[in-house]
Write a protein that holds these residues in place. Structure first.
Motif, mmCIF file in Angstrom:
data_model
loop_
_atom_site.group_PDB
_atom_site.id
_atom_site.type_symbol
_atom_site.label_atom_id
_atom_site.label_comp_id
_atom_site.label_asym_id
_atom_site.label_seq_id
_atom_site.Cartn_x
_atom_site.Cartn_y
_atom_site.Cartn_z
ATOM 1 N N PHE A 39 0.809 -1.177 0.068
ATOM 2 C CA PHE A 39 -0.051 -0.114 -0.232
ATOM 3 C C PHE A 39 0.815 1.268 0.025
ATOM 4 N N TYR A 40 1.829 1.370 0.572
ATOM 5 C CA TYR A 40 2.534 2.614 1.031
ATOM 6 C C TYR A 40 3.763 2.476 0.036
ATOM 7 N N GLU A 41 4.301 1.430 -0.444
ATOM 8 C CA GLU A 41 5.246 1.344 -1.556
ATOM 9 C C GLU A 41 4.577 2.028 -2.701
ATOM 10 N N GLU A 42 3.381 1.662 -3.173
ATOM 11 C CA GLU A 42 2.894 1.912 -4.366
ATOM 12 C C GLU A 42 2.780 3.321 -4.346
ATOM 13 N N ARG A 43 2.449 4.109 -3.346
ATOM 14 C CA ARG A 43 2.470 5.596 -3.207
ATOM 15 C C ARG A 43 3.616 6.398 -3.211
ATOM 16 N N ALA A 44 4.693 5.609 -2.928
ATOM 17 C CA ALA A 44 5.948 6.103 -2.866
ATOM 18 C C ALA A 44 6.524 5.987 -4.367
ATOM 19 N N LYS A 45 6.373 5.028 -4.823
ATOM 20 C CA LYS A 45 6.530 4.862 -6.199
ATOM 21 C C LYS A 45 5.858 5.764 -7.156
ATOM 22 N N GLY A 46 4.739 6.154 -6.652
ATOM 23 C CA GLY A 46 3.928 7.051 -7.505
ATOM 24 C C GLY A 46 4.313 8.587 -7.531
ATOM 25 N N GLY A 47 5.427 8.850 -6.741
ATOM 26 C CA GLY A 47 5.577 10.206 -6.913
ATOM 27 C C GLY A 47 5.445 11.255 -5.436
ATOM 28 N N ALA A 48 4.939 10.549 -4.498
ATOM 29 C CA ALA A 48 4.565 11.505 -3.207
ATOM 30 C C ALA A 48 6.340 11.799 -2.653
ATOM 31 N N ALA A 49 6.459 12.844 -1.890
ATOM 32 C CA ALA A 49 7.651 13.134 -1.533
ATOM 33 C C ALA A 49 7.616 12.652 -0.047
ATOM 34 N N ALA A 50 6.425 12.237 0.574
ATOM 35 C CA ALA A 50 6.562 11.436 1.853
ATOM 36 C C ALA A 50 5.216 10.974 2.067
ATOM 37 N N LYS A 319 1.862 11.480 -12.387
ATOM 38 C CA LYS A 319 1.041 11.738 -13.443
ATOM 39 C C LYS A 319 0.844 13.329 -13.596
ATOM 40 N N LEU A 320 0.692 14.000 -12.426
ATOM 41 C CA LEU A 320 0.615 15.503 -12.628
ATOM 42 C C LEU A 320 1.714 16.146 -13.201
ATOM 43 N N GLU A 321 3.027 15.497 -12.723
ATOM 44 C CA GLU A 321 4.174 16.141 -13.317
ATOM 45 C C GLU A 321 4.546 16.032 -14.696
ATOM 46 N N LYS A 322 3.917 14.748 -15.185
ATOM 47 C CA LYS A 322 4.006 14.128 -16.532
ATOM 48 C C LYS A 322 2.997 14.809 -17.514
ATOM 49 N N LYS A 323 1.944 15.465 -16.844
ATOM 50 C CA LYS A 323 0.720 15.966 -17.548
ATOM 51 C C LYS A 323 -0.075 15.006 -18.111
ATOM 52 N N GLU A 324 -0.027 13.972 -17.293
ATOM 53 C CA GLU A 324 -1.139 12.758 -17.774
ATOM 54 C C GLU A 324 -2.234 12.875 -16.804
ATOM 55 N N ILE A 325 -3.390 12.320 -17.681
ATOM 56 C CA ILE A 325 -4.470 12.068 -17.018
ATOM 57 C C ILE A 325 -4.606 11.249 -15.632
ATOM 58 N N TYR A 326 -5.161 11.289 -14.507
ATOM 59 C CA TYR A 326 -4.867 10.616 -13.529
ATOM 60 C C TYR A 326 -6.509 10.225 -13.056
ATOM 61 N N ASN A 327 -6.638 9.365 -12.062
ATOM 62 C CA ASN A 327 -8.088 8.840 -11.888
ATOM 63 C C ASN A 327 -8.212 9.852 -10.469
ATOM 64 N N PRO A 328 -9.170 10.848 -10.852
ATOM 65 C CA PRO A 328 -9.424 11.909 -9.549
ATOM 66 C C PRO A 328 -10.182 11.501 -8.605
ATOM 67 N N CYS A 329 -9.974 11.677 -7.179
ATOM 68 C CA CYS A 329 -10.730 11.512 -6.204
ATOM 69 C C CYS A 329 -11.964 12.432 -6.373
ATOM 70 N N GLN A 330 -13.268 11.792 -6.159
ATOM 71 C CA GLN A 330 -14.544 12.181 -6.121
ATOM 72 C C GLN A 330 -15.112 12.979 -5.097
ATOM 73 N N GLY A 331 -14.250 12.996 -4.034
ATOM 74 C CA GLY A 331 -14.971 13.781 -2.842
ATOM 75 C C GLY A 331 -16.024 12.963 -2.428
ATOM 76 N N CYS A 332 -16.420 11.679 -2.398
ATOM 77 C CA CYS A 332 -17.694 11.094 -2.322
ATOM 78 C C CYS A 332 -17.771 10.705 -0.732
ATOM 79 N N ASN A 333 -16.621 10.731 -0.155
ATOM 80 C CA ASN A 333 -16.599 10.406 1.234
ATOM 81 C C ASN A 333 -16.749 8.771 1.481
ATOM 82 N N HIS A 334 -16.832 8.058 0.744
ATOM 83 C CA HIS A 334 -17.145 6.533 0.974
ATOM 84 C C HIS A 334 -15.911 6.137 1.732
ATOM 85 N N CYS A 335 -14.619 6.598 1.571
ATOM 86 C CA CYS A 335 -13.628 6.214 2.273
ATOM 87 C C CYS A 335 -13.620 6.338 3.943
#
Length: 639
Positions: A39-50, A319-335
């Protein structure tokens, strides 16, 4: 600015994006496992600074499924730190105590501990006022857990003084009724939280220490931004930075749903930054490049934080840095709704969240076997994506001229526009995965039998129900879906006379909101036969109801429509029959599955595999439909 480096104390950050703390509920023992690592490794791999993980300081402070500092196996935390460090990503550990903010049922029968015996309006379990001995033990637990984090390679610790959890409860006159030295009357309740910060600082030496605060409590009689600034100025003695969020979970003011404007709580961060002169991470509805850049350039904050953007797409920053389309958070609050119910963390629009370890076990296999997906709505598009990712030659057939299904209409009501971005992201994924998409094509029995695919996924969605009311003919009423599809000129007819909307669920309420936005002079009454409007919306019903009332929409619960006659709708209300004027009638009474049984029968006759997913199986929300697809492809793949 968002992709420029930054430093907080000794911690170097490659960009300004921080994945904020999110309770996962994944803990099953005393050691982090493959699920946590993935879970955390995928987000680290995905560009998060922390990335930030949550660690309860002791058993009393833990939510259901949360690791605890006193029992956590050290080696497992070291492994996590090493894994995220591979990607030039830092590990922040949030030190947490729930206080009163937990269900008594989920707390395994143990008393909840809090400054005073004041129950949470969310969980309604009365906590026990902490003794001086328990306060001292808890302070020591914060310090010991902080020392553990330093020992095991964490790059920073963050102390939670926000959202209505333990330390923030001391800061409020609503929850701190103590009469001792830790009571609110003594330094506005700041004494104990500041003692905890001092103890943690001593335990971690020069390791960066962040303090997470709520900008204001956002409850009548609670603490405000001025109080928060005063607290932060005192906390400067030990803190290296502040993470500034909005209010408390029980605040009547929306915090993180799609009803909140993006970056709306930035001013809280700006005030803390101005008066402490320390780095600040801004939070709440910061989930896109434009909002982040605006807040940074305006000097509102030094870094931007999000948890849910990283749940919807772990590679969001990359994806932001590469100007690519990403799956956006919908703000639906299910989480957050699931977490508050004691369930594991998941994202309604990204079923892979929390299952990364499962996905890592799936091998993509080159095969000529074909998967045929029938239906171009979200479930069908996602099914085609998963089939192609598994290595199948995949064809998606959509009878309509464009993909998106019901989301093409669902994105139209106020605040729902990001659903269109979700469809765009899926379209890009299908193109990337080389899915053969056939638009304007009817997939009948002959079409399917000619292909004879290895697997057919039926994702043909649902169709609206029309209420069976005496005197109501189909031509006398518009379906909610038809109203959403109208041009503004066609909708103008609702500007004259009284409109009765039958059905007070999410579809009816959102259709009314859309109609009022387009035709403000419309007069709308919503009839709901149940006792509660927007029951399927959960907590999101509250802000929508507020908007409808402000727009002049009349809401009538416990009002069952029974018949129609001469521009009148007769309703049963409290055992009596009344009528309301109805110059126009709109119906939003649900839907029924449209599963194409002829195709299913033909496939069974030929002993060909098929599955029915999404609304074609049973009408539900998008999240449940995507989950049905994920479940299918978790079981079904070539070995």
């Amino acid at each position: 600015m968002q992709f420029s480096p930054y430093h907080i104390g000794t911690m170097s950050l490659k960009n300004r994006w921080i994945m904020l703390a999110a309770h996962t509920g994944f803990a099953e023992g005393t050691a982090l496992g493959e699920r946590d690592y993935a879970f955390y490794e995928e987000r680290a791999k995905g560009g998060a600074a922390a990335v930030t993980m949550v660690l309860a300081v002791n058993e009393d402070g833990a939510l259901k499924g949360m690791y605890q500092g006193g029992t956590l196996e050290e080696d497992s935390l070291r492994i996590l730190a090493d894994k995220v460090h591979q990607y030039d990503c830092r590990l922040i550990v949030q030190l947490f105590h729930c206080g009163r903010n937990e269900s008594g049922k989920h707390h395994e029968g143990k008393a909840l501990l809090a400054p005073s015996a004041v129950a949470s309006p969310i969980f309604r379990t009365e906590p026990r006022e902490m003794t001086e001995a328990e306060l001292e033990e808890t302070k020591e637990a914060f310090a010991k857990t902080a020392a553990l984090c330093r020992k095991c390679g964490a790059d920073a610790v963050e102390i939670s003084v926000s959202a209505g959890y333990l330390l923030s409860e001391f800061l409020s006159p609503l929850t701190n009724l103590r009469k001792d030295c830790y009571g609110y009357e003594k330094d506005q309740g700041m004494t104990y939280p500041l003692e905890v910060l001092a103890a943690v600082r001593q335990a971690v030496d020069d390791l960066p220490m962040l303090v997470k605060v709520s900008g204001a409590q956002m409850l009548d009689g609670g603490y405000d931004l001025t109080n928060t600034v005063v607290f932060c100025r005192k906390a400067r003695e030990w803190a290296d930075a502040f993470t500034v969020t909005g209010g408390w979970h029980e605040s009547p003011v929306e915090q993180i749903s799609y009803f909140v404007e993006k970056g709306a709580y930035g001013p809280f961060a700006a005030a803390v930054r101005k008066y402490t002169e320390l780095p600040v991470i801004a939070c709440n509805r910061i989930q896109d490049e434009e909002t982040a850049e605006r807040l940074l350039e305006e000097g509102v904050c030094d870094l931007v934080g999000s948890a849910r953007a990283f749940l919807a797409d772990p590679h969001f920053v990359e994806k932001l840095e590469k100007k690519e389309i990403y799956n956006p958070c919908q703000g639906c609050n299910h989480c957050i709704a699931d977490v508050l119910k004691g369930k594991e963390l998941k994202c309604a629009f990204c079923p892979e969240t929390g299952r990364e370890y499962m996905e890592n076990q799936r091998r993509k296999i080159a095969t000529r076997k074909e998967v045929l997906v029938i239906g171009g709505g979200p479930a069908g598009m996602y099914a085609a994506k998963k089939a192609a990712e598994r290595g199948f030659k995949t064809t998606l057939v959509c009878q309509e001229a464009a993909l998106g299904g019901q989301l093409k209409l669902a994105k139209l009501p106020p605040h729902k526009e990001d659903l269109g971005r979700f469809v765009s992201w899926l379209e890009q994924e299908l193109e990337r995965l080389e899915v053969n998409v056939l638009l304007g094509q009817k997939a009948d029995v002959s079409f399917v039998m000619e292909k004879k695919p290895y697997l057919t996924v039926i994702a043909t969605g649902s169709k609206p129900l029309f209420p069976q009311l005496e005197g109501l003919e189909r031509e006398d009423a518009s379906l909610a879906q038809e109203v959403l599809a109208m041009t503004e000129e066609e909708m103008s007819v609702f500007g004259q006379g009284q409109t009765i909307l039958i059905g007070g669920g999410s579809l009816g309420m959102e259709t009314a909101a859309y109609l009022m936005a387009k035709v403000p002079e419309a007069k709308i009454k919503i009839l709901e036969q149940g006792s509660k409007m927007g029951k399927d919306l959960g907590a999101l019903a509250r802000p929508l109801l507020r908007e409808l009332k402000q727009a002049g929409v009349q809401l009538m619960a416990d009002s069952k429509a029974v018949s129609v006659s001469e521009k009148k709708v007769f309703i049963s209300l409290a055992g009596q029959t009344f009528f309301v004027q109805a110059d126009h009638i709109i119906t939003a009474v649900g839907s029924e599955a449209a599963p194409e049984p002829e195709i299913a029968m033909a496939l069974m006759d030929e002993r060909l595999s098929y599955a029915v997913v999404g609304d074609a199986d049973h009408p539900a929300d998008v999240g449940e439909g995507l989950e049905s697809v994920f479940s299918l492809f978790s079981r079904f793949y070539l070995a």
